[in-house]
Design a protein around this motif. Structure first.
Motif, mmCIF file in Angstrom:
data_model
loop_
_atom_site.group_PDB
_atom_site.id
_atom_site.type_symbol
_atom_site.label_atom_id
_atom_site.label_comp_id
_atom_site.label_asym_id
_atom_site.label_seq_id
_atom_site.Cartn_x
_atom_site.Cartn_y
_atom_site.Cartn_z
ATOM 1 N N LYS A 159 0.840 -1.194 0.000
ATOM 2 C CA LYS A 159 0.000 0.000 0.000
ATOM 3 C C LYS A 159 0.876 1.245 0.000
ATOM 4 O O LYS A 159 1.973 1.258 0.560
ATOM 5 N N LEU A 160 0.359 2.299 -0.620
ATOM 6 C CA LEU A 160 1.072 3.572 -0.703
ATOM 7 C C LEU A 160 0.196 4.679 -0.121
ATOM 8 O O LEU A 160 -0.990 4.760 -0.443
ATOM 9 N N THR A 161 0.794 5.529 0.688
ATOM 10 C CA THR A 161 0.050 6.676 1.218
ATOM 11 C C THR A 161 0.123 7.861 0.275
ATOM 12 O O THR A 161 -0.688 8.778 0.354
ATOM 13 N N GLY A 162 1.121 7.846 -0.609
ATOM 14 C CA GLY A 162 1.293 8.961 -1.537
ATOM 15 C C GLY A 162 2.170 10.064 -1.019
ATOM 16 O O GLY A 162 2.448 11.038 -1.718
ATOM 17 N N GLU A 163 2.641 9.931 0.218
ATOM 18 C CA GLU A 163 3.474 10.973 0.825
ATOM 19 C C GLU A 163 4.784 10.350 1.307
ATOM 20 O O GLU A 163 4.841 9.749 2.378
ATOM 21 N N ASN A 164 5.834 10.485 0.514
ATOM 22 C CA ASN A 164 7.170 9.986 0.856
ATOM 23 C C ASN A 164 7.147 8.531 1.316
ATOM 24 O O ASN A 164 7.632 8.191 2.399
ATOM 25 N N ASP A 165 6.574 7.678 0.467
ATOM 26 C CA ASP A 165 6.590 6.239 0.755
ATOM 27 C C ASP A 165 7.983 5.688 0.458
ATOM 28 O O ASP A 165 8.489 5.824 -0.658
ATOM 29 N N GLU A 166 8.616 5.063 1.457
ATOM 30 C CA GLU A 166 9.925 4.455 1.243
ATOM 31 C C GLU A 166 9.720 3.023 0.760
ATOM 32 O O GLU A 166 9.081 2.202 1.428
ATOM 33 N N SER A 254 -2.017 12.045 -9.735
ATOM 34 C CA SER A 254 -2.082 10.631 -9.350
ATOM 35 C C SER A 254 -3.514 10.235 -9.011
ATOM 36 O O SER A 254 -4.272 11.024 -8.438
ATOM 37 N N ASP A 255 -3.863 9.007 -9.353
ATOM 38 C CA ASP A 255 -5.203 8.488 -9.080
ATOM 39 C C ASP A 255 -5.150 7.408 -8.019
ATOM 40 O O ASP A 255 -4.110 6.795 -7.783
ATOM 41 N N PHE A 256 -6.286 7.157 -7.421
ATOM 42 C CA PHE A 256 -6.358 6.182 -6.334
ATOM 43 C C PHE A 256 -6.468 4.783 -6.923
ATOM 44 O O PHE A 256 -7.545 4.201 -7.037
ATOM 45 N N LYS A 257 -5.335 4.263 -7.314
ATOM 46 C CA LYS A 257 -5.297 2.945 -7.945
ATOM 47 C C LYS A 257 -3.898 2.370 -7.761
ATOM 48 O O LYS A 257 -3.047 2.957 -7.085
ATOM 49 N N GLY A 258 -3.650 1.219 -8.367
ATOM 50 C CA GLY A 258 -2.347 0.580 -8.257
ATOM 51 C C GLY A 258 -1.258 1.381 -8.943
ATOM 52 O O GLY A 258 -1.475 2.024 -9.967
ATOM 53 N N THR A 259 -0.065 1.353 -8.360
ATOM 54 C CA THR A 259 1.104 2.042 -8.917
ATOM 55 C C THR A 259 2.196 1.007 -9.135
ATOM 56 O O THR A 259 2.392 0.119 -8.305
ATOM 57 N N ASP A 276 4.760 -4.492 -8.882
ATOM 58 C CA ASP A 276 3.550 -3.899 -8.315
ATOM 59 C C ASP A 276 3.903 -3.289 -6.958
ATOM 60 O O ASP A 276 4.190 -4.002 -5.998
ATOM 61 N N LEU A 277 3.890 -1.964 -6.884
ATOM 62 C CA LEU A 277 4.248 -1.285 -5.633
ATOM 63 C C LEU A 277 3.077 -1.213 -4.664
ATOM 64 O O LEU A 277 3.274 -0.923 -3.486
ATOM 65 N N GLY A 278 1.860 -1.446 -5.139
ATOM 66 C CA GLY A 278 0.702 -1.433 -4.256
ATOM 67 C C GLY A 278 -0.314 -0.382 -4.660
ATOM 68 O O GLY A 278 -0.108 0.419 -5.578
ATOM 69 N N ASP A 279 -1.440 -0.375 -3.964
ATOM 70 C CA ASP A 279 -2.518 0.573 -4.240
ATOM 71 C C ASP A 279 -2.282 1.894 -3.517
ATOM 72 O O ASP A 279 -1.817 1.928 -2.369
ATOM 73 N N TYR A 280 -2.603 2.968 -4.197
ATOM 74 C CA TYR A 280 -2.565 4.303 -3.594
ATOM 75 C C TYR A 280 -3.862 4.451 -2.805
ATOM 76 O O TYR A 280 -4.950 4.536 -3.367
ATOM 77 N N ILE A 281 -3.779 4.469 -1.474
ATOM 78 C CA ILE A 281 -4.970 4.335 -0.627
ATOM 79 C C ILE A 281 -5.345 5.625 0.089
ATOM 80 O O ILE A 281 -6.119 5.611 1.029
#
Length: 505
Positions: A159-166, A254-259, A276-281
């Motif tokens: 899962k990705l928060t969209g804010e500086n995901d390491e 960016s959209d709320f979907k897989g990245t 697959d890095l995960g979904d932008y949640i």
């Protein structure tokens, strides 16, 4: 004990029953090896067939072993070990006979080394009629490596928060990869309009460390991409690259979907590896702006999708006519797929997308998109700024690199994409390293362009271009108009609204 193998086979054929014992033992190959074609598996490297010990082995028995894509290296006949004799009937067929008075197969597994010369992906089959060893399908024991045998591993979260995901470690492991030329690179590119905020570091091993230097850098023109570039040639390298410390963030697009993270290579258009890095949640606010993610439209139907505020109604008009409506789902996504009542004619159509309120009858947050419908016989070529694809008629082709307008107000296009679009095959694109020039050949026309020069040569005749050919971010860029005209394509039209160049067929 049997003194003559042929006598033993004859006796065995008379005394063995033709029905299988209950609970007959299994056989298997203990391992599979990866080898080059022509490799000889000998005592040091050969896998073994293992026949499990069993109380069923109370009488002498025999079995056949057949190999495919391999040739036996055994002598014509002999003793594998006391109590186990063999005879070779051909390059790929052998018969084994077990004397249970000498070899106690009820207590010990039977192990038969697969001494073979390998001709391809090799398999083995053991048969024992309907007697005392279970039948089985062929089992592989040797395989040839792929020319480009790549393993990609990633140990990050889903899962990705969209804010500086390491991100976790990205590992590229190659076994005899295709050759790298000096200056060739791996590219790591983010999807869903995410960007790198920290590119971390890369650690290399194997041939990547021992035989070539490397540079690890971000692309100054594209924040969604990083590059690992090699400074020396590598011939069929085997080794590992580990990228750690990657940090990414979403953008307003960016959209709320897989990245995903897409890994490509310079000189291999078929090399595409996806992580697959995960979904932008990130949570979706009730006032989320309306976005159009994609519009696909032809003469018969429209397929349009996007994101927005959950539960809001979205309407789509084409050429002023209402085509369809839907509501944004709880994940902030919406999609409309509709067939047209009447097929559209060739031309440009205005697609209007917006929120619609039943209570106020208002159409708001309208997004306008011009979509051009092409005739199926259209073979014109289209390049558009900001789109990493070019089109010939209705067919789309990928561009490895972005288009841009240079300081002389000229559209610059990556070499290979422009050459291919104009009918130049990859084999007819040549680089003259000493002269720093590119030679393009098609039919009876040969064009030579020098990096950093505003001149080109058509079959040896000098012609002045309207700007210079350049290398930018390890890509060679050529001026579109000059190259097209050199190949006789002078019907070139610029559409400033869509930032598209059309090259007439």
């Amino acid at each position: 004990m049997k003194n003559r193998l042929f006598s033993a086979i004859l006796i065995l054929s008379m005394i063995m029953p033709v029905t299988a014992f209950a609970g007959a033992p299994e056989w298997h190959v203990d391992r599979t090896v990866t080898v080059e074609e022509g490799t000889e598996l000998t005592m040091s490297n050969a896998p073994k067939i293992v026949i499990e010990n069993s109380d069923n082995f109370t009488m002498d028995f025999g079995f056949d072993i057949e190999v495919t894509n391999a040739e036996w290296l055994y002598s014509d006949k002999g003793v594998l070990e006391p109590g186990i004799e063999y005879i070779k009937f051909g390059d790929n067929w052998m018969y084994f006979l077990v004397d249970v008075d000498v070899y106690d197969a009820a207590e010990k597994d039977i192990r038969i080394p697969l001494y073979c010369r390998i001709d391809g992906d090799a398999e083995v089959k053991l048969t024992c009629g309907d007697y005392i060893i279970n039948a089985a399908e062929e089992d592989g024991f040797a395989k040839l490596p792929y020319e480009d045998n790549t393993t990609i591993r990633y140990n990050g979260e889903s899962k990705l928060t969209g804010e500086n995901d390491e991100l976790g470690a990205v590992i590229i492991e190659e076994w005899r990869a295709k050759d790298f030329e000096a200056g060739d690179s791996y590219y790591l590119t983010l999807t869903n309009n995410f960007e790198f905020t920290d590119i971390g570091k890369v650690t290399v091993s194997g041939d990547f460390e021992e035989k070539a230097g490397h540079q690890y850098l971000s692309d100054p023109d594209r924040h969604d991409r990083v590059e690992i570039s090699f400074t020396e040639k590598l011939e069929k390298p085997t080794g590992k690259l580990m990228i750690t410390g990657l940090v990414i963030s979403a953008t307003s697009k960016s959209d709320f979907k897989g990245t995903e993270l897409i890994i490509t290579r310079d000189n291999d258009k078929d090399y595409i590896k996806t992580i697959d890095l995960g979904d932008y949640i990130q949570s979706i606010p009730s006032d989320a702006p309306l976005k159009v993610v994609s519009v696909k439209m032809d003469k018969e139907k429209i397929d349009i999708e996007g994101t927005g505020a959950p539960s809001k109604k979205v309407r789509v008009y084409v050429g002023g006519s209402l085509i369809g409506e839907t509501r944004v789902d709880t994940k902030g996504k919406w999609k409309i797929e509709e067939d047209f009542i009447k097929d559209l004619q060739e031309g440009t159509y205005l697609v209007e997308t917006g929120y619609y309120s039943n209570s106020t009858d208002k159409f708001t947050s309208v997004i306008k998109t011009d979509v051009e419908i092409y005739d199926e016989d259209n073979e014109n070529i289209y390049f558009t700024i900001g789109v990493n694809k070019y089109r010939i008629g209705t067919r789309e082709f990928d561009i490895d690199g972005g288009l841009y307008i240079d300081g002389n107000d000229r559209m610059m296009v990556p070499l290979r994409a422009l050459a291919n679009a104009l009918g130049v095959e990859d084999d007819d694109i040549k680089w003259n390293d000493s002269a720093k020039s590119i030679i393009l050949e098609r039919d009876d026309t040969s064009i030579e362009v020098y990096i950093g020069s505003d001149k080109l040569f058509i079959n040896g005749l000098e012609v002045k271009m309207n700007t210079e050919a350049v290398i930018k971010g390890s890509r060679t860029y050529l001026p579109l108009r000059s190259i097209c005209e050199a190949f006789g394509k002078d019907d070139i039209v610029w559409d400033g609204t869509t930032k598209t160049v059309m090259i007439g067929k």
